[in-house]
Design an enzyme around this catalytic site. Structure first.
Site, PDB file in Angstrom:
ATOM      1  N   HIS A   1     -78.469 -25.038  42.674  1.00 64.62           N
ATOM      2  CA  HIS A   1     -78.356 -23.952  41.687  1.00 64.62           C
ATOM      3  C   HIS A   1     -79.693 -23.757  40.972  1.00 64.62           C
ATOM      4  CE1 HIS A   1     -74.177 -22.876  41.854  1.00 64.62           C
ATOM      5  NE2 HIS A   1     -73.727 -24.084  41.524  1.00 64.62           N
TER       6      HIS A   1
ATOM      7  N   GLU B   1     -72.589 -19.819  44.783  1.00 66.14           N
ATOM      8  CA  GLU B   1     -72.475 -21.214  45.194  1.00 66.14           C
ATOM      9  C   GLU B   1     -73.154 -21.487  46.539  1.00 66.14           C
ATOM     10  OE1 GLU B   1     -71.323 -23.771  43.466  1.00 66.14           O
ATOM     11  OE2 GLU B   1     -70.696 -22.544  41.757  1.00 66.14           O
TER      12      GLU B   1
END
Length: 496
Positions: free
Chosen positions: A292, A318
């Site tokens: 991330h 994601e």
């Protein structure tokens, strides 16, 4: 709080040391176990006293609810109902059929039918495997004197079965993954994939003495981002793991503002001279959150609204994080990120083989649990009428669960992902993005896990683009085609 050695028989050394330190901090003898993940998880997995497992399980699954040891003190049920009512109202004011339609407006999935079809197909693939896995677990437990398994028995007997089949457990692996060794290996992976140089700096103001600060430069010497690491569990700290986007990239005249992130986990802290030691599951968590972080920090987009993770649909955000998880299973990377706390030796080949063999252990049960959460999320946000949250969850469990939780289970009251974490009508994104990441990683499997051209293509087409283009368009630019589910099923051990 326990003082009898019988009560802690079977628990691994690091968990006992941490519990003893917790007791000492409260001026108590013996051991204190809390509902923080580094304390709760080893206890529910290894404590041999069933009554104590049931006690801590009940406390854990009734947090902030109307039942359990702290019944009614901080009950989130009225808050959940109010949140859902306000979401229905906001969707109506904006002209949407319901909150699901509103939430999906800015996501890859076109509508609720597409999401539910996706989840139901995964459920159909995973339910037979999950049922077979649970039957195996029940048979194994029965052979060893256990009766009908309850929810608080499943982690304990699953760990026993895992060790019997593969002679390995997460706690066995801790001495091989000292935190600093894992970090050094993680940064080496980023360097080999994307040409990044990551160095720690000690001149930043931090909010706690355990917090560390790092700066990322590329091979051209350009600063691409900065990040804080806040890795250890402590009193008063929010549980779980996440990446926070503190500052977004922005062009101001000729100057580019470098992004800043913070990566937060709740790992066991160092104790005395012993460094923080991670399970392999925690290694995966660290790689996930770092993925991330790279998505946020490596962006080349100069407009904050679509730089980094901003403007990226929730069911695509994601992809970079789950993508990073794949390297945690590769032989070459395991050698880079492991080094025994006493000898410095990397994880032995035979332990690597057992770890990889155990990767698919109870994969059907694990996937079905995610599907349960995702279906619950979708159904409570559908329609214009108020729903009984508990009834919806109970109905879904009757269709998907191979282990029915007890009536006092109030999982939803601490389901912060969808009530406080931005995943409302979007929890399906984890499985959706896992399909994307598995298919994307299959290109590395074909070309080499550190293939320079493939790494650069992923960085340029995915990590650097932020929310500036449609995610399917970016995926096709990288992979050469739209995603396929085959690699996902293969990685999950569910391929036909």
């Amino acid at each position: 709080h326990v003082t009898s050695e019988t009560a802690v028989n079977g628990l691994p050394g690091p968990a006992l040391e941490q519990a003893a330190a917790e007791a000492s901090s409260r001026e108590l003898d013996g051991w204190v176990f809390t509902l923080k993940a580094p304390s709760y998880i080893p206890f529910i997995m290894f404590c041999e006293v069933r009554e104590l497992r049931q006690q801590i399980y009940e406390a854990y699954v009734t947090r902030a609810s109307d039942v359990g040891p702290h019944a009614g003190q901080q009950d989130n049920a009225p808050v959940i109902d109010e949140i859902l009512a306000l979401r229905r109202e906001s969707a109506d004011l904006l002209g949407f059929e319901d909150y699901v339609a509103y939430a999906l407006e800015s996501r890859m999935a076109q509508d609720s039918d597409e999401v539910l079809d996706f989840l139901n197909k995964l459920a159909a693939r995973s339910l037979p495997a999950a049922s077979k896995e649970f039957d195996e677990l029940q048979a194994y437990a029965s052979e060893h004197g256990a009766g009908q398994l309850e929810a608080w028995d499943v982690p304990f007997w699953s760990e026993k079965l895992r060790q019997q089949k593969y002679a390995i457990s997460q706690e066995d692996l801790r001495p091989w993954f000292p935190l600093d060794k894992v970090l050094a290996g993680l940064f080496d992976v980023a360097q080999r994939l994307y040409g990044l140089n990551i160095r720690e700096h000690h001149d930043a103001s931090v909010w706690h003495e355990d917090v560390r600060y790092f700066v990322i430069h590329d091979n051209a010497g350009q600063c691409r981002g900065r990040f804080f690491l806040d890795l250890y569990a402590r009193k008063g700290k929010r549980g779980g793991a996440w990446m926070g986007d503190g500052i977004s990239r922005k062009r101001i005249d000729k100057h580019v503002q470098a992004p800043l992130a913070w990566l937060v986990t709740n790992f066991s802290p160092p104790l005395g001279d012993r460094p923080s030691l991670l399970t392999h599951d925690e290694v995966i968590t660290l790689f996930h959150e770092f993925g991330h972080g790279l998505h946020h920090m490596l962006t080349r987009i100069d407009y904050p609204a679509v730089a980094g993770i901003n403007g990226v649909p929730g069911d695509a955000v994601e992809l970079p994080s789950q993508m990073m998880e794949n390297w945690c299973w590769q032989n070459e990377v395991l050698e880079m990120i492991s080094g025994h706390v006493e000898t410095g030796e990397p994880l032995p080949a035979e332990m690597v083989d057992r770890l990889q063999a155990a990767r698919d252990f109870q994969a059907g049960m694990q996937l079905l649990r995610q599907i349960e959460f995702a279906l619950f999320d979708m159904h409570i946000h559908q329609g214009r009428e108020a729903v009984s949250v508990q009834s919806v969850l109970d109905d879904i469990r009757r269709e998907t669960a191979v282990v029915m939780p007890p009536p006092f289970n109030r999982f939803q009251n601490s389901f912060s992902h969808i009530f406080a974490g931005g995943y409302a009508s979007g929890y399906y994104s984890y499985s959706w993005a896992e399909v994307l990441s598995a298919d994307a990683f299959s290109l590395f499997e074909e070309n080499g896990i550190f293939d320079h051209a493939t790494g650069r293509a992923f960085m340029e087409n995915i990590l650097e683009q932020g929310g500036s283009r449609e995610p399917m368009e970016l995926f096709v630019a990288f992979r050469g085609r739209e995603p396929e589910i085959d690699a996902f099923l293969r990685h999950r051990g569910l391929a036909a």
